[in-house]
Design a protein around this motif. Sequence first.
Motif, PDB file in Angstrom:
ATOM      1  N   ALA A 191       0.824  -1.204   0.000  1.00 11.32           N
ATOM      2  CA  ALA A 191       0.000   0.000   0.000  1.00 11.32           C
ATOM      3  C   ALA A 191       0.858   1.254   0.000  1.00 11.32           C
ATOM      4  N   ALA A 192       1.967   1.223   0.740  1.00  8.69           N
ATOM      5  CA  ALA A 192       2.812   2.410   0.847  1.00  8.69           C
ATOM      6  C   ALA A 192       3.561   2.694  -0.449  1.00  8.69           C
ATOM      7  N   GLU A 193       4.033   1.645  -1.108  1.00  9.04           N
ATOM      8  CA  GLU A 193       4.849   1.829  -2.303  1.00  9.04           C
ATOM      9  C   GLU A 193       4.019   1.962  -3.572  1.00  9.04           C
ATOM     10  N   GLY A 194       2.803   1.447  -3.567  1.00  8.43           N
ATOM     11  CA  GLY A 194       1.935   1.586  -4.732  1.00  8.43           C
ATOM     12  C   GLY A 194       2.561   1.013  -5.992  1.00  8.43           C
ATOM     13  N   ALA A 195       2.640   1.835  -7.029  1.00 12.64           N
ATOM     14  CA  ALA A 195       3.185   1.379  -8.310  1.00 12.64           C
ATOM     15  C   ALA A 195       4.671   1.062  -8.227  1.00 12.64           C
ATOM     16  N   LYS A 196       5.355   1.568  -7.207  1.00 10.17           N
ATOM     17  CA  LYS A 196       6.784   1.323  -7.048  1.00 10.17           C
ATOM     18  C   LYS A 196       7.081   0.022  -6.299  1.00 10.17           C
ATOM     19  N   ALA A 197       6.054  -0.625  -5.790  1.00  9.27           N
ATOM     20  CA  ALA A 197       6.244  -1.833  -4.994  1.00  9.27           C
ATOM     21  C   ALA A 197       6.793  -2.975  -5.851  1.00  9.27           C
ATOM     22  N   ASN A 198       7.496  -3.877  -5.202  1.00 11.74           N
ATOM     23  CA  ASN A 198       8.040  -5.032  -5.907  1.00 11.74           C
ATOM     24  C   ASN A 198       6.918  -5.870  -6.502  1.00 11.74           C
ATOM     25  N   ARG A 199       6.996  -6.132  -7.788  1.00 10.80           N
ATOM     26  CA  ARG A 199       5.908  -6.835  -8.459  1.00 10.80           C
ATOM     27  C   ARG A 199       5.808  -8.291  -8.015  1.00 10.80           C
ATOM     28  N   GLN A 200       6.939  -8.914  -7.734  1.00 13.57           N
ATOM     29  CA  GLN A 200       6.899 -10.306  -7.299  1.00 13.57           C
ATOM     30  C   GLN A 200       6.118 -10.457  -6.007  1.00 13.57           C
ATOM     31  N   GLN A 201       6.193  -9.449  -5.155  1.00 15.25           N
ATOM     32  CA  GLN A 201       5.523  -9.515  -3.867  1.00 15.25           C
ATOM     33  C   GLN A 201       4.085  -9.008  -3.933  1.00 15.25           C
ATOM     34  N   CYS A 202       3.851  -7.944  -4.693  1.00 11.74           N
ATOM     35  CA  CYS A 202       2.561  -7.257  -4.619  1.00 11.74           C
ATOM     36  C   CYS A 202       1.642  -7.489  -5.811  1.00 11.74           C
ATOM     37  N   ASN A 203       2.193  -7.922  -6.935  1.00 11.56           N
ATOM     38  CA  ASN A 203       1.372  -8.089  -8.134  1.00 11.56           C
ATOM     39  C   ASN A 203       1.391  -9.514  -8.663  1.00 11.56           C
ATOM     40  N   SER A 204       1.747 -10.445  -7.821  1.00  7.79           N
ATOM     41  CA  SER A 204       1.879 -11.828  -8.279  1.00  7.79           C
ATOM     42  C   SER A 204       0.542 -12.566  -8.297  1.00  7.79           C
ATOM     43  N   GLY A 205      -0.496 -11.959  -7.704  1.00 12.57           N
ATOM     44  CA  GLY A 205      -1.772 -12.635  -7.576  1.00 12.57           C
ATOM     45  C   GLY A 205      -1.870 -13.476  -6.324  1.00 12.57           C
ATOM     46  N   ARG A 206      -0.770 -13.565  -5.585  1.00 10.03           N
ATOM     47  CA  ARG A 206      -0.763 -14.298  -4.324  1.00 10.03           C
ATOM     48  C   ARG A 206      -0.654 -13.299  -3.177  1.00 10.03           C
ATOM     49  N   PRO A 207      -1.640 -13.237  -2.307  1.00 13.81           N
ATOM     50  CA  PRO A 207      -1.541 -12.303  -1.181  1.00 13.81           C
ATOM     51  C   PRO A 207      -0.571 -12.801  -0.129  1.00 13.81           C
ATOM     52  N   TYR A 208       0.238 -11.911   0.393  1.00 20.28           N
ATOM     53  CA  TYR A 208       1.183 -12.243   1.452  1.00 20.28           C
ATOM     54  C   TYR A 208       0.816 -11.475   2.711  1.00 20.28           C
ATOM     55  N   GLY A 209       1.044 -12.085   3.857  1.00 19.86           N
ATOM     56  CA  GLY A 209       0.880 -11.420   5.143  1.00 19.86           C
ATOM     57  C   GLY A 209       2.243 -10.998   5.644  1.00 19.86           C
ATOM     58  N   PHE A 210       2.733 -11.669   6.687  1.00 19.31           N
ATOM     59  CA  PHE A 210       4.083 -11.403   7.157  1.00 19.31           C
ATOM     60  C   PHE A 210       5.073 -12.148   6.279  1.00 19.31           C
TER      61      PHE A 210
END
Length: 205
Positions: A79-98
Amino acid sequence: MPVGRLARYALFAALISISILTYLREQEAPTQTTRPAPVPGIDRGAQQSTAKADKELLPAGSGFDIYVLALSWSPSYCAAEGAKANRQQCNSGRPYGFVVHGLWPQFEQGYPQDCDTAQPRDVPYSLARQLSDIMPSTGLVTYEWRKHGACSGLGQQDYFSVMRQAMNRVSIPSAYRQPDLRPEINPLALEQAFVSQMPACRRTG
């Protein structure tokens, strides 16, 4: 407070809060191996079962006093990085928690970093992807290896095996097990939840 600032604060606080809940190995000898005692309540699926992991003797490393396992709350980061966030972590289609931010060799005061090592500076992609369930950014894997892993006295495979074993022993509080929760979290409530969930963890701050 704007959502972006709050999310960044929550991420920072989450990192600090979980960092002080230390997975520690107090070193008695440079070549010592250690078999951690089982910790109940592990909720994260791992590539290796907990029973198998607990039976493995992992090298302890050398040249430092303790390990600190640092975790971060992925929804806050994304949420903080938005479009700058790492795609592997945030746009992979897999939600991550910790997720694991790093496994840091520490002295009782201060820490080593960017140590000279005969090991390669780069982490093979195949090895980095084996950590994708707990550390989804291959770029972060290499960065953490160069800055911290190289100071562990271990080879890459052993260092990341210790990292996975440490993560296997963390019991995530039930309120934070669903990665689709809103990114804003209360840092103090988060810290208390972990202390209550894992009372054997000692606080360092």
